[in-house]
Design an enzyme around this catalytic site. Structure first.
Site, PDB file in Angstrom:
ATOM      1  CD1 TRP A   1      -2.153  -2.275   2.046  1.00  0.00           C
ATOM      2  CD2 TRP A   1      -2.954  -1.323   0.062  1.00  0.00           C
ATOM      3  NE1 TRP A   1      -3.105  -2.839   1.617  1.00  0.00           N
ATOM      4  CE2 TRP A   1      -3.621  -2.624   0.313  1.00  0.00           C
ATOM      5  CE3 TRP A   1      -3.297  -0.591  -1.099  1.00  0.00           C
ATOM      6  CZ2 TRP A   1      -4.686  -2.886  -0.569  1.00  0.00           C
ATOM      7  CZ3 TRP A   1      -4.211  -1.316  -1.757  1.00  0.00           C
ATOM      8  CH2 TRP A   1      -4.905  -2.417  -1.470  1.00  0.00           C
TER       9      TRP A   1
ATOM     10  CG  ASP B   1      -3.046   4.088   4.254  1.00  0.00           C
ATOM     11  OD1 ASP B   1      -4.190   3.758   4.997  1.00  0.00           O
ATOM     12  OD2 ASP B   1      -2.837   3.453   3.362  1.00  0.00           O
TER      13      ASP B   1
ATOM     14  CE  LYS C   1      -8.726  -3.202   4.033  1.00  0.00           C
ATOM     15  NZ  LYS C   1      -7.298  -2.230   3.274  1.00  0.00           N
TER      16      LYS C   1
HETATM   17  C1  LIG Z   1      -6.945  -1.688   2.233  1.00  0.00           C
HETATM   18  C2  LIG Z   1      -6.010  -0.639   2.371  1.00  0.00           C
HETATM   19  C3  LIG Z   1      -5.880   0.195   1.443  1.00  0.00           C
HETATM   20  C4  LIG Z   1      -6.588   0.313  -0.119  1.00  0.00           C
HETATM   21  O1  LIG Z   1      -8.089   0.564   0.293  1.00  0.00           O
HETATM   22  P1  LIG Z   1      -9.227   0.862  -0.750  1.00  0.00           P
HETATM   23  O2  LIG Z   1     -10.033   1.419  -0.022  1.00  0.00           O
HETATM   24  O3  LIG Z   1      -9.380  -0.798  -1.304  1.00  0.00           O
HETATM   25  O4  LIG Z   1      -8.516   1.751  -1.738  1.00  0.00           O
HETATM   26  C5  LIG Z   1      -4.880   1.242   1.388  1.00  0.00           C
HETATM   27  N1  LIG Z   1      -4.194   1.146   2.543  1.00  0.00           N
HETATM   28  C6  LIG Z   1      -4.171  -0.018   3.547  1.00  0.00           C
HETATM   29  C7  LIG Z   1      -3.291   0.045   4.684  1.00  0.00           C
HETATM   30  C8  LIG Z   1      -5.014  -0.892   3.555  1.00  0.00           C
HETATM   31  O5  LIG Z   1      -5.123  -1.701   4.273  1.00  0.00           O
END
Ligand SMILES: *Cc1c(COP(=O)(O)O)cnc(C)c1O
Length: 360
Positions: free
Chosen positions: A101, A171, A195
């Site tokens: 990511w 993030d 998540k």
């Molecule tokens: C799942 C995830 C993403 C991507 O998320 P989307 O909503 O599918 O774009 C980005 N960063 C992390 C840390 C993730 O776990």
């Protein structure tokens, strides 16, 4: 009806209480005679929902007044572009690459300016967090970027990088609300909610006000400007209304559980059960350097691909689902987010012990 123990990395398990409440309110939300899905986002009822959601999130995370909370769309991945478009005044940013990511965010930023990879853990399949106490932060960097919890590899920053005065952008998709954070240490905290908070389709951005300006990269679409969403309190256009409503319910659930301090304690207790077993098992082992282990995502392997596949299959048949590791790493991964009850982890470990007895 029977519910499984869902160890999916995302979309992931939600609190059963929240799902039941939403079910009860499905046809008639608080006497409005309609579902939240059917209601105008400009209605009194909906305005109360989004305002309360923001207020509860502010309380849970102790968000200072000089930060805006934005409920946006496009998932975490859209932020990979939105961040450089809005923040790259000098067209330079530093990225710490600790997984897929972070790598995607780094690559996306390269479209808009000079993205520097100032540290990486790719040399050891992202199984650790590099030392970030004295990195070569660029003089003219607009921000330093991290992925705080690496969903795929199961690592987590235990100390934030020394950004030498540059704003930190993080993030936190897979560790959102799993423990208290000091929001004041960040310029931007953001995450997709699927998540640890709610249904896919909502991304929450917590951003320091001075980083929200008109001065964005030329060509930035209106919908991708933080300022337009901040000025309109996340109601510039139709927001992901139902998703925000569920997030709001999860915030209330977290408050009732005692907030983020209590959540941290619960998550540590839960993760310890699994990690302690992985450390003593003769069959399974964790893949992450101990001091960098995530409380949320726990990857493990037997060292034998066939046995891994057998385990995943038998576990699913026993009601422990979505334990297959990410397609890029193989093995297994148990995601044990806030809403995973401790019994789920205890029973999983009991199942693993039995599997070990029969297969070691
Ligand atoms: C799942 C995830 C993403 C991507 O998320 P989307 O909503 O599918 O774009 C980005 N960063 C992390 C840390 C993730 O776990």
């Amino acid at each position: 009806m029977s519910r499984v123990y869902n160890f999916s990395a995302g979309p992931a398990v939600l609190p059963e209480e929240v799902l039941r409440e939403a079910a009860e309110e499905m046809l008639d939300y608080k006497g409005t005679g309609m579902s939240v899905m059917e209601m105008s986002h400009r209605s009194k009822a909906y305005e109360a929902i989004i305002h309360e959601a923001e207020a509860d999130l502010r309380e849970l995370m102790n968000i200072p007044d000089n930060y805006k909370v934005l409920f946006l769309q496009g998932g975490a991945s859209q932020q990979f572009a939105m961040i450089p478009m809005n923040l790259m005044k000098n067209k330079v940013a530093d990225y710490i690459v600790t997984g897929q990511w972070a790598k995607k965010a780094y690559q996306e930023a390269g479209i808009y300016g000079k993205a520097n990879k100032i540290a990486s853990s790719e040399d050891k399949t992202f199984s650790y967090i590099p030392d970030c106490s004295d990195l070569p932060i660029s003089e003219d960097a607009d921000y330093v970027y991290i992925c705080e919890n690496n969903t795929i590899y199961g690592t987590k920053y235990k100390t934030l990088p020394n950004t030498k005065g540059k704003p930190l952008v993080a993030d936190v998709s897979s560790c959102f609300l799993s423990e208290p954070v000091d929001v004041g240490k960040y310029g931007v905290i953001y995450g997709g909610v699927q998540k640890n908070i709610g249904p896919a389709g909502v991304v929450i951005v917590i951003i320091r006000e001075d980083l929200i300006t008109e001065d964005v990269l030329p060509g930035t679409p209106t919908m991708l400007k933080y300022k337009i969403h901040a000025d309109n309190a996340s109601l510039y256009n139709t927001p992901p209304a139902y998703g925000i409503y569920i997030c709001g319910k999860v915030f209330k659930w977290l408050k009732a559980k005692g907030g983020l301090e209590a959540m941290k304690e619960y998550n540590e207790k839960k993760a310890k059960i699994l990690y302690d077993y992985l450390d003593e098992s003769r069959l399974f082992r964790g893949t992450v350097r101990k001091e960098d282990r995530s409380l949320m995502n726990v990857p493990f392997v037997t060292g034998n691909e066939e046995l891994d596949a057998k385990f995943v299959k038998e576990a699913a048949a026993a009601g422990f689902v979505n334990l297959k590791g990410h397609r890029t790493v193989g093995g297994m991964r148990a995601s044990i987010y806030n809403a995973m009850p401790i019994e789920g982890v205890e029973k999983l470990v009991a199942f693993m012990k039995e599997f070990e007895k029969q297969n070691a």
